[in-house]
Design a protein around this motif. Structure first.
Motif, PDB file in Angstrom:
ATOM      1  N   ALA A  26      36.663  39.144  41.759  1.00  0.00           N
ATOM      2  CA  ALA A  26      37.773  39.753  41.006  1.00  0.00           C
ATOM      3  C   ALA A  26      37.684  41.266  41.144  1.00  0.00           C
ATOM      4  CB  ALA A  26      37.708  39.359  39.536  1.00  0.00           C
ATOM      5  N   ASN A  27      38.847  41.919  41.095  1.00  0.00           N
ATOM      6  CA  ASN A  27      38.881  43.379  41.216  1.00  0.00           C
ATOM      7  C   ASN A  27      40.093  43.894  40.433  1.00  0.00           C
ATOM      8  OD1 ASN A  27      37.880  45.830  42.148  1.00  0.00           O
ATOM      9  ND2 ASN A  27      39.162  45.798  43.997  1.00  0.00           N
ATOM     10  N   ALA A  28      39.984  43.848  39.093  1.00  0.00           N
ATOM     11  CA  ALA A  28      41.112  44.261  38.242  1.00  0.00           C
ATOM     12  C   ALA A  28      41.085  45.772  38.038  1.00  0.00           C
ATOM     13  CB  ALA A  28      41.027  43.542  36.897  1.00  0.00           C
ATOM     14  N   ASP A  65      40.828  36.178  36.838  1.00  0.00           N
ATOM     15  CA  ASP A  65      40.937  36.142  38.300  1.00  0.00           C
ATOM     16  C   ASP A  65      39.719  35.471  38.933  1.00  0.00           C
ATOM     17  OD1 ASP A  65      43.297  37.470  38.045  1.00  0.00           O
ATOM     18  OD2 ASP A  65      42.586  39.407  38.785  1.00  0.00           O
ATOM     19  N   ALA A  66      38.552  35.672  38.319  1.00  0.00           N
ATOM     20  CA  ALA A  66      37.321  35.091  38.879  1.00  0.00           C
ATOM     21  C   ALA A  66      37.144  33.647  38.426  1.00  0.00           C
ATOM     22  CB  ALA A  66      36.113  35.929  38.443  1.00  0.00           C
ATOM     23  N   GLY A  67      37.994  33.197  37.502  1.00  0.00           N
ATOM     24  CA  GLY A  67      37.833  31.852  36.943  1.00  0.00           C
ATOM     25  C   GLY A  67      36.506  31.744  36.211  1.00  0.00           C
ATOM     26  N   GLY A 124      36.279  36.564  48.574  1.00  0.00           N
ATOM     27  CA  GLY A 124      35.548  35.461  47.952  1.00  0.00           C
ATOM     28  C   GLY A 124      35.509  34.193  48.782  1.00  0.00           C
ATOM     29  N   ASP A 125      36.556  33.965  49.613  1.00  0.00           N
ATOM     30  CA  ASP A 125      36.608  32.714  50.371  1.00  0.00           C
ATOM     31  C   ASP A 125      36.016  32.858  51.788  1.00  0.00           C
ATOM     32  OD1 ASP A 125      38.541  34.355  51.346  1.00  0.00           O
ATOM     33  OD2 ASP A 125      40.229  33.010  50.944  1.00  0.00           O
ATOM     34  N   ALA A 126      35.483  34.047  52.104  1.00  0.00           N
ATOM     35  CA  ALA A 126      34.897  34.244  53.440  1.00  0.00           C
ATOM     36  C   ALA A 126      33.381  34.190  53.351  1.00  0.00           C
ATOM     37  CB  ALA A 126      35.330  35.604  53.993  1.00  0.00           C
TER      38      ALA A 126
END
Ligand code: KG4
Ligand code: ZN
Length: 357
Positions: A26-28, A65-67, A124-126
């Motif tokens: 997350a990067n708010a 965002d990070a769940g 996050g998905d890489a």
């Protein structure tokens, strides 16, 4: 290890969440730029107060965002300097409260070290690419600093060069003011410079506006100086009738502004690129790292990528400007070295970075 990073050193209230130092969850970011734009620059008192208002919603947004929930957080990290004292205090106090309540370690991170560690972040998905090899030649260019840092390992920084007067970002901001553009100045100068391509060849009669501005090479040092080119721009703007305000009869003001913005950007980009590459060569760097708001500049990124003989890690623009994820990334490597703070953590508005050569 899930680290929550808080950044409030200037005019962004930012909370990032990073897993194992590299994976961006997350990067708010709540930017105050629009509020300060009305004053032509950051007003410290207003910044401190806005951080207080924006912190809680930004924190919630990052967790969503990070769940994640607060209970998932293993470490709380925060920028404790350099920056505006009142602004830093807001982040540090929030971080202390969270670390105390959650009973997790607290890590104080140098803002400039955070800018370097933005280069370690991956989506996050890489799956993280291989770590860059040391030494790395780093350019950290922001509103307050223009530093050439030789990074010899995690936590090992040598200060090879720095600005002797204005920081590059500060120079962009002042130049934008001279040209009647908005705040922050960097993105505005970039936009105006790029708009030159929209004008037809009619631009050619403006030979004075289209002439290159000086470059402060400062031979035999890796230090920078940007005040000379700033003054040269001011004089040029006066000469072509743009300053203190565009002359009423000057129907070509937009074109003149585009020319001057382009020349100003070229001067700064030329010098920063050349000095970074010289430094990389001198110290046999295995790679380059760009960090700080100014390195969001499209022309600088393009030049460094085109000219560098070694791999260059250039974070996405949103990770070059102030953010909390870079603070969380830096904190992960501090945790490996047991660099943990306690509840006495204080802010240091002029916290140094890098050991002078
Ligand atoms: O790192 P940063 O977000 O905040 C500080 O630590 O100071 O840097 C802010 C600076 C501002 O001076 C802004 O004008 C500059 O970065 N900046 C840019 C660009 N985007 C932001 N300068 C040149 N080109 C840009 N695209
Ligand atoms: Zn910054």
């Amino acid at each position: 290890m899930l680290i929550l990073g808080i950044e409030t050193s200037c005019d962004e209230t930012a909370v990032g969440i990073v897993e194992d130092g590299r994976s961006l969850r997350a990067n708010a970011i709540a930017s105050q730029a629009a509020m300060h734009a009305a004053h032509g620059g950051v007003v410290p008192e207003l910044a401190s107060r806005q951080h207080i208002r924006d912190m809680e919603p930004t924190l919630r947004r990052a967790l969503a965002d990070a769940g994640a929930t607060l209970e998932d957080i293993d470490v709380v990290a925060v920028t404790h300097g350099p920056g505006l004292a009142g602004a830093l205090i807001s982040g540090v106090n929030t971080a202390k409260s969270l670390a105390l309540t959650l009973d997790v370690p607290l890590v104080g991170v140098n803002h400039l070290e955070g800018h370097v560690y933005a280069a370690w972040l991956v989506p996050g998905d890489a799956s993280p690419a291989e770590e860059p090899g040391f030494p790395l030649a780093c350019l950290v260019a922001s509103g307050g600093h223009t530093d050439l840092i030789l990074m010899e390992g995690h936590g090992e920084y040598r200060l090879v060069g720095r600005t002797r007067d204005d920081a590059a970002g500060e120079a962009f901001d002042k130049a934008a003011r001279v040209l009647g553009l908005g705040f922050p100045g960097g993105p505005e100068i970039q936009k105006a410079a790029a708009s030159l391509a929209d004008f037809s060849e009619d631009g050619e009669p403006f030979t004075e506006a289209a002439t290159p501005l000086p470059r402060a090479w400062m031979r035999d040092t890796f230090d920078f100086s940007f005040s000379g080119v700033k003054t040269a721009l001011l004089h040029r703007a006066q000469d072509v009738g743009l300053y203190p305000q565009p002359e009423a009869a000057n129907s070509d003001a937009d074109l003149l502004v585009a020319h001057l913005a382009y020349q100003f950007q070229e001067s700064l980009v030329d010098v920063m690129t050349a000095k970074l590459l010289d430094m990389a060569d001198r110290y046999k760097a295995r790679g380059l790292v760009l960090g700080g708001g100014v390195t969001a500049n499209a022309r600088l990124r393009q030049r460094v990528l085109a000219d560098s003989p070694v791999p260059a890690i250039i974070p996405a623009p949103v990770l070059c400007t102030d953010n909390g994820a870079m603070i969380a990334a830096g904190a992960f490597y501090q945790m490996q070295r047991d660099e943990v703070a306690d509840m006495a953590l204080d802010v240091d508005p002029s916290l140094p970075f890098g050991v002078p050569l």
